[in-house]
Motif scaffolding. Sequence first.
Motif, PDB file in Angstrom:
ATOM      1  N   GLY A   1       9.205  -9.830   5.535  1.00  0.00           N
ATOM      2  CA  GLY A   1       9.165 -11.261   5.244  1.00  0.00           C
ATOM      3  C   GLY A   1       8.097 -11.636   4.223  1.00  0.00           C
ATOM      4  N   GLU A   2       7.126 -10.742   3.998  1.00  0.00           N
ATOM      5  CA  GLU A   2       6.078 -11.029   3.005  1.00  0.00           C
ATOM      6  C   GLU A   2       6.522 -10.451   1.665  1.00  0.00           C
ATOM      7  OE1 GLU A   2       2.803 -12.427   3.291  1.00  0.00           O
ATOM      8  OE2 GLU A   2       3.671 -13.231   5.129  1.00  0.00           O
ATOM      9  N   ASN A   3       6.495 -11.288   0.638  1.00  0.00           N
ATOM     10  CA  ASN A   3       6.905 -10.768  -0.663  1.00  0.00           C
ATOM     11  C   ASN A   3       5.928 -11.184  -1.744  1.00  0.00           C
ATOM     12  OD1 ASN A   3       9.392  -9.410   0.054  1.00  0.00           O
ATOM     13  ND2 ASN A   3      10.119 -11.456   0.609  1.00  0.00           N
ATOM     14  N   LEU A   4       5.868 -10.375  -2.785  1.00  0.00           N
ATOM     15  CA  LEU A   4       4.971 -10.663  -3.904  1.00  0.00           C
ATOM     16  C   LEU A   4       5.755 -10.569  -5.201  1.00  0.00           C
ATOM     17  CD1 LEU A   4       1.793  -8.529  -3.080  1.00  0.00           C
ATOM     18  CD2 LEU A   4       1.848 -10.986  -3.390  1.00  0.00           C
ATOM     19  N   GLU A   5       5.316 -11.358  -6.190  1.00  0.00           N
ATOM     20  CA  GLU A   5       5.983 -11.252  -7.497  1.00  0.00           C
ATOM     21  C   GLU A   5       5.574  -9.949  -8.164  1.00  0.00           C
ATOM     22  OE1 GLU A   5       4.961 -14.616  -9.991  1.00  0.00           O
ATOM     23  OE2 GLU A   5       5.165 -15.860  -8.181  1.00  0.00           O
ATOM     24  N   ARG A   6       6.493  -9.393  -8.917  1.00  0.00           N
ATOM     25  CA  ARG A   6       6.186  -8.182  -9.676  1.00  0.00           C
ATOM     26  C   ARG A   6       4.934  -8.396 -10.530  1.00  0.00           C
ATOM     27  NH1 ARG A   6      10.786  -4.405 -10.312  1.00  0.00           N
ATOM     28  NH2 ARG A   6      11.535  -4.456  -8.177  1.00  0.00           N
ATOM     29  N   ASN A   7       4.182  -7.347 -10.740  1.00  0.00           N
ATOM     30  CA  ASN A   7       2.962  -7.340 -11.567  1.00  0.00           C
ATOM     31  C   ASN A   7       1.798  -8.135 -10.980  1.00  0.00           C
ATOM     32  OD1 ASN A   7       4.356  -5.837 -13.442  1.00  0.00           O
ATOM     33  ND2 ASN A   7       5.136  -7.704 -14.447  1.00  0.00           N
ATOM     34  N   LYS A   8       1.989  -8.642  -9.786  1.00  0.00           N
ATOM     35  CA  LYS A   8       0.877  -9.345  -9.111  1.00  0.00           C
ATOM     36  C   LYS A   8      -0.098  -8.315  -8.582  1.00  0.00           C
ATOM     37  CE  LYS A   8       0.819 -13.871  -8.105  1.00  0.00           C
ATOM     38  NZ  LYS A   8      -0.163 -14.750  -7.631  1.00  0.00           N
TER      39      LYS A   8
ATOM     40  N   THR B   1      -5.523  -9.638  -4.052  1.00  0.00           N
ATOM     41  CA  THR B   1      -6.970  -9.854  -4.168  1.00  0.00           C
ATOM     42  C   THR B   1      -7.669  -9.850  -2.809  1.00  0.00           C
ATOM     43  OG1 THR B   1      -6.517 -12.210  -4.142  1.00  0.00           O
ATOM     44  CG2 THR B   1      -6.829 -11.190  -6.317  1.00  0.00           C
ATOM     45  N   GLU B   2      -6.881  -9.896  -1.743  1.00  0.00           N
ATOM     46  CA  GLU B   2      -7.484  -9.883  -0.403  1.00  0.00           C
ATOM     47  C   GLU B   2      -8.150  -8.525  -0.156  1.00  0.00           C
ATOM     48  OE1 GLU B   2      -4.430 -10.979  -1.046  1.00  0.00           O
ATOM     49  OE2 GLU B   2      -4.314 -13.019  -0.262  1.00  0.00           O
ATOM     50  N   GLN B   3      -9.229  -8.563   0.611  1.00  0.00           N
ATOM     51  CA  GLN B   3      -9.994  -7.324   0.829  1.00  0.00           C
ATOM     52  C   GLN B   3      -9.395  -6.436   1.919  1.00  0.00           C
ATOM     53  OE1 GLN B   3     -11.261 -10.401   1.014  1.00  0.00           O
ATOM     54  NE2 GLN B   3     -12.961 -10.592  -0.435  1.00  0.00           N
ATOM     55  N   ILE B   4      -8.646  -7.058   2.826  1.00  0.00           N
ATOM     56  CA  ILE B   4      -8.089  -6.275   3.947  1.00  0.00           C
ATOM     57  C   ILE B   4      -6.563  -6.406   3.955  1.00  0.00           C
ATOM     58  CG2 ILE B   4      -8.009  -6.039   6.472  1.00  0.00           C
ATOM     59  CD1 ILE B   4     -10.849  -7.120   6.601  1.00  0.00           C
ATOM     60  N   ILE B   5      -5.901  -5.269   4.005  1.00  0.00           N
ATOM     61  CA  ILE B   5      -4.435  -5.294   4.146  1.00  0.00           C
ATOM     62  C   ILE B   5      -4.087  -4.742   5.524  1.00  0.00           C
ATOM     63  CG2 ILE B   5      -2.230  -4.340   3.341  1.00  0.00           C
ATOM     64  CD1 ILE B   5      -3.323  -4.249   0.553  1.00  0.00           C
ATOM     65  N   ILE B   6      -3.297  -5.506   6.259  1.00  0.00           N
ATOM     66  CA  ILE B   6      -2.809  -5.024   7.558  1.00  0.00           C
ATOM     67  C   ILE B   6      -1.288  -5.007   7.457  1.00  0.00           C
ATOM     68  CG2 ILE B   6      -2.753  -5.405  10.060  1.00  0.00           C
ATOM     69  CD1 ILE B   6      -5.241  -7.194   9.706  1.00  0.00           C
ATOM     70  N   GLY B   7      -0.684  -3.870   7.705  1.00  0.00           N
ATOM     71  CA  GLY B   7       0.761  -3.855   7.527  1.00  0.00           C
ATOM     72  C   GLY B   7       1.455  -2.680   8.169  1.00  0.00           C
ATOM     73  N   THR B   8       2.754  -2.675   7.982  1.00  0.00           N
ATOM     74  CA  THR B   8       3.565  -1.573   8.516  1.00  0.00           C
ATOM     75  C   THR B   8       3.757  -0.533   7.400  1.00  0.00           C
ATOM     76  OG1 THR B   8       5.437  -3.014   8.002  1.00  0.00           O
ATOM     77  CG2 THR B   8       4.776  -2.876  10.294  1.00  0.00           C
ATOM     78  N   PRO B   9       3.943   0.742   7.787  1.00  0.00           N
ATOM     79  CA  PRO B   9       3.898   1.815   6.790  1.00  0.00           C
ATOM     80  C   PRO B   9       4.856   1.663   5.598  1.00  0.00           C
ATOM     81  CG  PRO B   9       3.813   2.722   8.994  1.00  0.00           C
ATOM     82  CD  PRO B   9       4.061   1.262   9.153  1.00  0.00           C
ATOM     83  N   GLY B  10       6.119   1.279   5.860  1.00  0.00           N
ATOM     84  CA  GLY B  10       7.097   1.198   4.770  1.00  0.00           C
ATOM     85  C   GLY B  10       6.676   0.185   3.714  1.00  0.00           C
ATOM     86  N   LYS B  11       6.291  -0.985   4.175  1.00  0.00           N
ATOM     87  CA  LYS B  11       5.912  -2.065   3.259  1.00  0.00           C
ATOM     88  C   LYS B  11       4.633  -1.692   2.483  1.00  0.00           C
ATOM     89  CE  LYS B  11       6.935  -6.478   2.359  1.00  0.00           C
ATOM     90  NZ  LYS B  11       8.276  -7.035   2.181  1.00  0.00           N
ATOM     91  N   VAL B  12       3.684  -1.108   3.198  1.00  0.00           N
ATOM     92  CA  VAL B  12       2.422  -0.731   2.551  1.00  0.00           C
ATOM     93  C   VAL B  12       2.688   0.330   1.475  1.00  0.00           C
ATOM     94  CG1 VAL B  12       0.211   0.464   2.939  1.00  0.00           C
ATOM     95  CG2 VAL B  12       0.937  -1.355   4.507  1.00  0.00           C
ATOM     96  N   LEU B  13       3.555   1.270   1.799  1.00  0.00           N
ATOM     97  CA  LEU B  13       3.874   2.316   0.832  1.00  0.00           C
ATOM     98  C   LEU B  13       4.535   1.707  -0.409  1.00  0.00           C
ATOM     99  CD1 LEU B  13       3.748   5.431   0.543  1.00  0.00           C
ATOM    100  CD2 LEU B  13       6.110   5.488   1.316  1.00  0.00           C
ATOM    101  N   ASP B  14       5.457   0.796  -0.190  1.00  0.00           N
ATOM    102  CA  ASP B  14       6.113   0.100  -1.298  1.00  0.00           C
ATOM    103  C   ASP B  14       5.095  -0.632  -2.161  1.00  0.00           C
ATOM    104  OD1 ASP B  14       8.677   0.785  -0.922  1.00  0.00           O
ATOM    105  OD2 ASP B  14       9.371  -1.158  -0.189  1.00  0.00           O
ATOM    106  N   TRP B  15       4.246  -1.396  -1.513  1.00  0.00           N
ATOM    107  CA  TRP B  15       3.281  -2.212  -2.256  1.00  0.00           C
ATOM    108  C   TRP B  15       2.236  -1.368  -2.994  1.00  0.00           C
ATOM    109  CZ3 TRP B  15       1.603  -7.248   0.768  1.00  0.00           C
ATOM    110  CH2 TRP B  15       2.739  -8.055   0.929  1.00  0.00           C
ATOM    111  N   GLY B  16       1.858  -0.267  -2.339  1.00  0.00           N
ATOM    112  CA  GLY B  16       0.804   0.564  -2.940  1.00  0.00           C
ATOM    113  C   GLY B  16       1.338   1.512  -3.996  1.00  0.00           C
TER     114      GLY B  16
END
Length: 395
Positions: free
Chosen positions: A211-218, A221-236
């Motif tokens: 449910g959390e989405n970000l625009e491409r190339n964004k 800036t938050e210092q702490i990321i809490i998430g589930t593995p699939g989404k974190v892998l995608d984002w990172g």
Amino acid sequence: MTSLSDWIAATKNTSALKPDDLIDVLSNVNLKQADTPSPTEDAKPAPSSPDSSAPGNKDEEDKPLSVAEKSLLQKIVRRGLIESKQELEIQRKDPHSPLYSVKTFEALHLKPELLKGVYEMGFYAPSKIQETALPTLLADPPHNMIAQSQSGTGKTAAFTLTMLSRVNPSIQEPQVLCLAPTYELAIQIGEVVAKMGKHITDLSVRYAVRGENLERNKKITEQIIIGTPGKVLDWGLKYRFFDLSKIKVFVLDEADVMIATQGHQDFSIRIQKRLPSDCQIMLFSATYDKEVMEFAQDMVPNPLIIKLKREEESLDNIKQHYVMCKNIDEKFEAVSNIYGVVTIGQAMIFCHTRKTAAWLAEKMSKEGLNVGLLSGELTVEQRLSILDRFREGEF
Ligand SMILES: Nc1ncnc2c1ncn2[C@@H]1O[C@H](COP(=O)(O)OP(=O)(O)OP(=O)(O)O)[C@@H](O)[C@H]1O
């Protein structure tokens, strides 16, 4: 079929009676004191029994709870800290690191704003696992850790404290990454972070969950990321919304639930491989069987391993009684009799099937009691809400 002792699993606030007085009163309603936990009862249900309509018994269709759902419910049910009397088992891979523990939060020399947050949560002294884990987790250079102890022993608070003491709020990029197996568990952790870090200015958290989405190339800036593995892998990795090589603290919570969830183990390993070599890695689990242990050791190089044996539930102050009943109507009568002679503040009554539970709830409601029904057809959210209302004394 089950006996009344299965029905009446937990009662609290049985008026101002002393235990012995209570036994006297209960003997008048034909209760027998059990030497052993609940006796079996073979009596067949009467025709009116909801259990008797076996063919259409919906309970057979109950979907079992997933490991993650169980873990979430357990977390909510156990709101308070479980203070364990068990000895900690500690294994150190690094023979040079000192083994010491703290008895106060002050001894950890936390930032004042963090200490304030800890105290405001009502934590006055570290829990057993925190006593030993925290000095090591907060030491410099950082140590890796694998910690196993049952739910409610203070693991989340321990790693949250570590995350918050290592984060630098003046740098606007992710430095701390915390993986949880589900959306709900990620949110639970986020709530603890928000409470404990309440007085740390300029600190923010980003959830990497469904449910959390970000625009491409964004860039995050938050210092702490809490998430589930699939989404974190995608984002990172896929979208590069943040730089995994800048992560200083990596937490893997509920490792046992993680490996029970398809894909999570692989994703977690792929994330871990991208972390810098000096990143502090902590892995937490309520259980520690072979599979979890292997995963943990793959994920956490050179760890301090802490294990806290499960606390046996103490039954010293609980007296068990049973009533022999021929059928479900007699059982209901027995429950009514108990309510007739003892003032029961709150009680939990466990039933064999959800149909019986619904039937009993309705009958008791008709007698003017406030009854909440908690059974398989409810969603996890509905169950949590019932438990909350029970805790608030609504039932
Ligand atoms: N030092 C402490 N003093 C008092 N309460 C504490 C302390 N540490 C944690 N708690 C409280 O005890 C409960 C369990 O703590 P925590 O959630 O950290 O345990 P956990 O082992 O992570 O269990 P779970 O996996 O169920 O979350 C929470 O309500 C928490 O606020």
